[in-house]
Design a protein around this motif. Structure first.
Motif, PDB file in Angstrom:
ATOM      1  N   GLU A 145       0.977  -1.017  -0.005  1.00 48.95           N
ATOM      2  CA  GLU A 145       0.056   0.115  -0.021  1.00 48.95           C
ATOM      3  C   GLU A 145       0.774   1.442  -0.050  1.00 48.95           C
ATOM      4  OE1 GLU A 145      -1.265   1.116   4.556  1.00 48.95           O
ATOM      5  OE2 GLU A 145      -2.100  -0.566   3.802  1.00 48.95           O
ATOM      6  N   PHE A 146       0.270   2.285  -0.545  1.00 46.51           N
ATOM      7  CA  PHE A 146       1.001   3.605  -0.111  1.00 46.51           C
ATOM      8  C   PHE A 146      -0.092   4.706   0.310  1.00 46.51           C
ATOM      9  CE2 PHE A 146       1.345   7.915  -2.251  1.00 46.51           C
ATOM     10  CZ  PHE A 146       2.650   8.018  -2.235  1.00 46.51           C
ATOM     11  N   SER A 147       0.500   5.447   1.270  1.00 47.26           N
ATOM     12  CA  SER A 147      -0.273   6.277   2.099  1.00 47.26           C
ATOM     13  C   SER A 147       0.109   7.943   1.942  1.00 47.26           C
ATOM     14  CB  SER A 147       0.021   6.041   3.430  1.00 47.26           C
ATOM     15  OG  SER A 147      -0.874   6.896   4.458  1.00 47.26           O
ATOM     16  N   SER A 148      -0.794   8.666   1.723  1.00 44.06           N
ATOM     17  CA  SER A 148      -0.383  10.059   1.818  1.00 44.06           C
ATOM     18  C   SER A 148       0.294  10.542   3.001  1.00 44.06           C
ATOM     19  CB  SER A 148      -1.818  10.902   1.544  1.00 44.06           C
ATOM     20  OG  SER A 148      -2.496  10.812   2.396  1.00 44.06           O
ATOM     21  N   HIS A 149       0.662  11.766   3.054  1.00 40.22           N
ATOM     22  CA  HIS A 149       1.403  12.181   4.469  1.00 40.22           C
ATOM     23  C   HIS A 149       0.510  11.997   5.524  1.00 40.22           C
ATOM     24  CE1 HIS A 149       5.325  12.774   2.645  1.00 40.22           C
ATOM     25  NE2 HIS A 149       5.110  13.849   2.067  1.00 40.22           N
ATOM     26  N   SER A 150      -0.690  12.637   5.062  1.00 38.58           N
ATOM     27  CA  SER A 150      -1.700  12.809   6.231  1.00 38.58           C
ATOM     28  C   SER A 150      -2.539  11.628   6.702  1.00 38.58           C
ATOM     29  CB  SER A 150      -2.858  13.776   5.730  1.00 38.58           C
ATOM     30  OG  SER A 150      -3.447  13.195   4.729  1.00 38.58           O
ATOM     31  N   GLN A 151      -2.224  10.495   6.008  1.00 35.97           N
ATOM     32  CA  GLN A 151      -2.844   9.314   6.013  1.00 35.97           C
ATOM     33  C   GLN A 151      -4.412   9.358   5.888  1.00 35.97           C
ATOM     34  OE1 GLN A 151      -0.968   7.692   9.940  1.00 35.97           O
ATOM     35  NE2 GLN A 151      -0.611   6.038   8.556  1.00 35.97           N
ATOM     36  N   ASN A 152      -4.842  10.290   5.115  1.00 31.58           N
ATOM     37  CA  ASN A 152      -6.289  10.341   4.884  1.00 31.58           C
ATOM     38  C   ASN A 152      -6.568   9.619   3.511  1.00 31.58           C
ATOM     39  OD1 ASN A 152      -7.198  12.048   6.851  1.00 31.58           O
ATOM     40  ND2 ASN A 152      -6.123  13.629   5.864  1.00 31.58           N
TER      41      ASN A 152
END
Length: 566
Positions: A145-152
């Motif tokens: 998986e890949f997550s945005s910096h904010s984890q939103n």
């Protein structure tokens, strides 16, 4: 026939409605994120891949050890004395960073090399990687998986990548019929096939855990969805998957899953069961591709680990045995505070018998003393002289050396385990949102975790032991167990480790420190008071930790938990 067609059409209609609803929800979510100034995650991945196309040559350069990260992959190169580390993620308290860099650790030289190869997979964590000896050595990577910096935002992959180790060339292998997008799954190589089991998918609106099983043929490059007979594991992620190469079997142990009980209420289960995946009997002249598989529950014995999540394991060759380390059991003190009990226990598992052994180490002093005692106790020959090997050196009986290679078990009365080469013995806390049940087990260990000595130099008499952690990376190479990193909590701070240790599985005396633990490497920023930052910190904990409150003798309890990753 008409009724059957009506049922099929009704099912197809529901699927289309669900798909439309998901698309609308996705579009609405993207709009909300854009209003807050956050870029679409799929666009970020596309931009990275476009930028990566500019790379045209392989660059290898000696470097310092990798920066702290977790949920990476660490595998042994089958053709060289090196370990390969790929990807991972790093959380600073309010930002998540995801990597796609590749490092090679030269075991004998104790050196790190950063290897930049064009057309690399996009950044990811919670993926799986295995190495096989085909065509000069290959490393296969699936999912993650890949997550945005904010984890939103989270993006789950379903891509399969091949790294040709001899030619240093990345290639995305596109073959239909493979597993759906997921992370927290497990992958193992057995003979000429890759096996992918379990995992989860979370799109911030809904989640799903898997217990499906797929095989990938390394000769034909084709996927096959397997439907084994028998009773198999329930859906789960974060389990331990251990192949038995000689027996042609695969062991599945533990893991975590959750399901919705009603709106905003989830029921979680921490699994402590074990299963064997094996081939059903087939004709001797039947091709390997025609083999049918079956699940078989394993009755566990010995002194078993207490319930925990984030326990890592690897197979130790030769023989049907595995070593497992770490994990966490969280207790809920009140509605807000969670107290994590992290483990530094080392366990041995006889894969053929399903028998557990808690492991202690001899310590160098113990081994030296044993050798001296044996020398003193040598029988003299007829002339009253000590037997020699012809070179003037005292000859030691080979049978006595086996004592050097036995593991002392932490409890009295527990059987010792021989890890020498050729060895034959292997030996509902709830709140308004989450509820959890710990699956029952037959026995519990009451052992205390061995403690590590921090900040002091250890003498030869002492047994060094790494600190407690969850999700360390374990790999076996040339008679040694290597352990890299992991994470633990220090109050409200989540510490990502970047230490490296080695344990000689023949001597079993003490852990050797290759890279010491350095908590100062952790860059931690308090989440602050903004809603977005607070939610980011909560999301990180939920995706890394399992929260336990176990207070009965049956192994049943309740816990708060999120998705477990490797």
């Amino acid at each position: 026939m008409g009724k059957k067609n009506k049922k099929e059409k009704k099912g197809q209609g529901k699927a289309k409605t669900d798909h439309k609803a998901e698309k609308k929800a996705e579009k609405r979510s993207k709009k909300e994120l854009a209003e807050r100034g956050e870029e679409d995650i799929e666009k970020l991945i596309a931009e990275f891949q476009e930028k990566d196309k500019a790379k045209v040559q392989v660059i290898e350069e000696k470097c310092l050890p990798p920066s702290p990260r977790c949920n990476l992959s660490l595998v042994s190169n089958t053709e060289k004395e090196e370990l390969l580390l790929f990807g991972g993620e790093y959380f600073t308290g309010n930002k998540m960073f995801v990597y796609n860099d590749l490092f090679a650790y030269q075991v004998r030289k104790n050196e790190w090399t950063k290897v930049s190869i064009p057309n690399a997979p996009p950044p990811r964590s919670a993926h799986q990687a295995v190495c096989v000896a085909h065509q000069g050595g290959q490393m296969w990577v699936f999912g993650g998986e890949f997550s945005s910096h904010s984890q939103n935002q989270f993006y789950h992959y379903k891509d399969l990548w091949l790294l040709q180790l001899r030619d240093k060339k990345w290639e995305q292998v596109k073959s239909p019929g493979g597993p759906s997008a997921r992370s927290g799954h497990r992958m193992a190589a057995l003979k000429k096939q890759l096996f992918v089991f379990g995992g989860f998918h979370d799109n911030a609106r809904d989640y799903k855990y898997f217990n499906d099983l797929y095989s990938f043929d390394l000769e034909t490059y084709t996927w096959a969805a397997l439907t084994p007979s028998g009773t198999g594991p329930a859906p789960r992620s974060g389990c331990v998957l251990m192949p038995m190469q000689e027996a042609g079997k695969i062991i599945v142990y533990g893991g975590y899953s959750k399901e919705k009980v009603k709106r905003d209420v989830d029921k979680g289960t921490m699994h402590t069961d074990m299963f064997t995946l094996m081939q059903e009997k087939k004709r001797e002249d039947a091709p390997e591709s025609s083999a049918k598989w079956k699940w078989q529950p394993v009755k566990q014995s010995g002194v078993r680990p207490t319930p925990r999540s984030g326990m890592s394991g690897t197979v130790v060759a030769p023989g049907n045995r595995a070593l497992l380390f770490g994990g966490v059991f969280d207790q809920e003190d009140d509605d807000e505070d969670l107290e994590g009990n992290f483990f530094s226990e080392l366990w041995s598992l006889d894969l053929g018998k399903g028998k557990w052994f808690p492991v202690d180490l001899k310590g160098k002093k113990d081994i030296i003393s044993e050798k001296k005692k044996r020398r003193k106790g040598k029988k003299t020959d007829e002339e009253g002289e000590m037997e020699t090997d012809g070179n003037g050196d005292i000859e030691e009986d080979e049978g006595d050396d086996e004592g050097d290679e036995e593991m002392d078990i932490a409890q009295e009365g527990v059987e010792s385990l021989d890890l020498s080469e050729g060895s034959k013995s292997v030996q509902e806390t709830s709140d308004d949102i989450f509820k959890i049940t710990v699956a029952p087990q037959t026995a519990r260990s009451e052992l205390a975790s061995p403690s590590a000595t921090e900040g002091t130099s250890l003498s030869a008499e002492e047994k060094f032991w790494p600190s407690a952690r969850m999700n360390p990376s374990l790999v076996f190479k040339d008679g040694n167990l290597f352990m890299y990193g992991g994470i633990f909590e220090e109050g409200d701070k989540q510490v990502t480790l970047a230490d490296l240790y080695k344990l000689d599985t023949h001597k079993m005396d003490t852990w050797t420190v290759i890279i010491g633990e350095n908590r100062k490497l952790q860059e931690w920023q308090d989440p602050g008071s903004s809603d977005e930052e607070v939610e980011g910190a909560k999301a990180s904990r939920k995706r890394h930790l399992e929260d336990d409150d176990n207070d009965d003798d049956e192994g049943k309890g309740k816990r708060i938990q999120s998705c477990i990753k490797p």
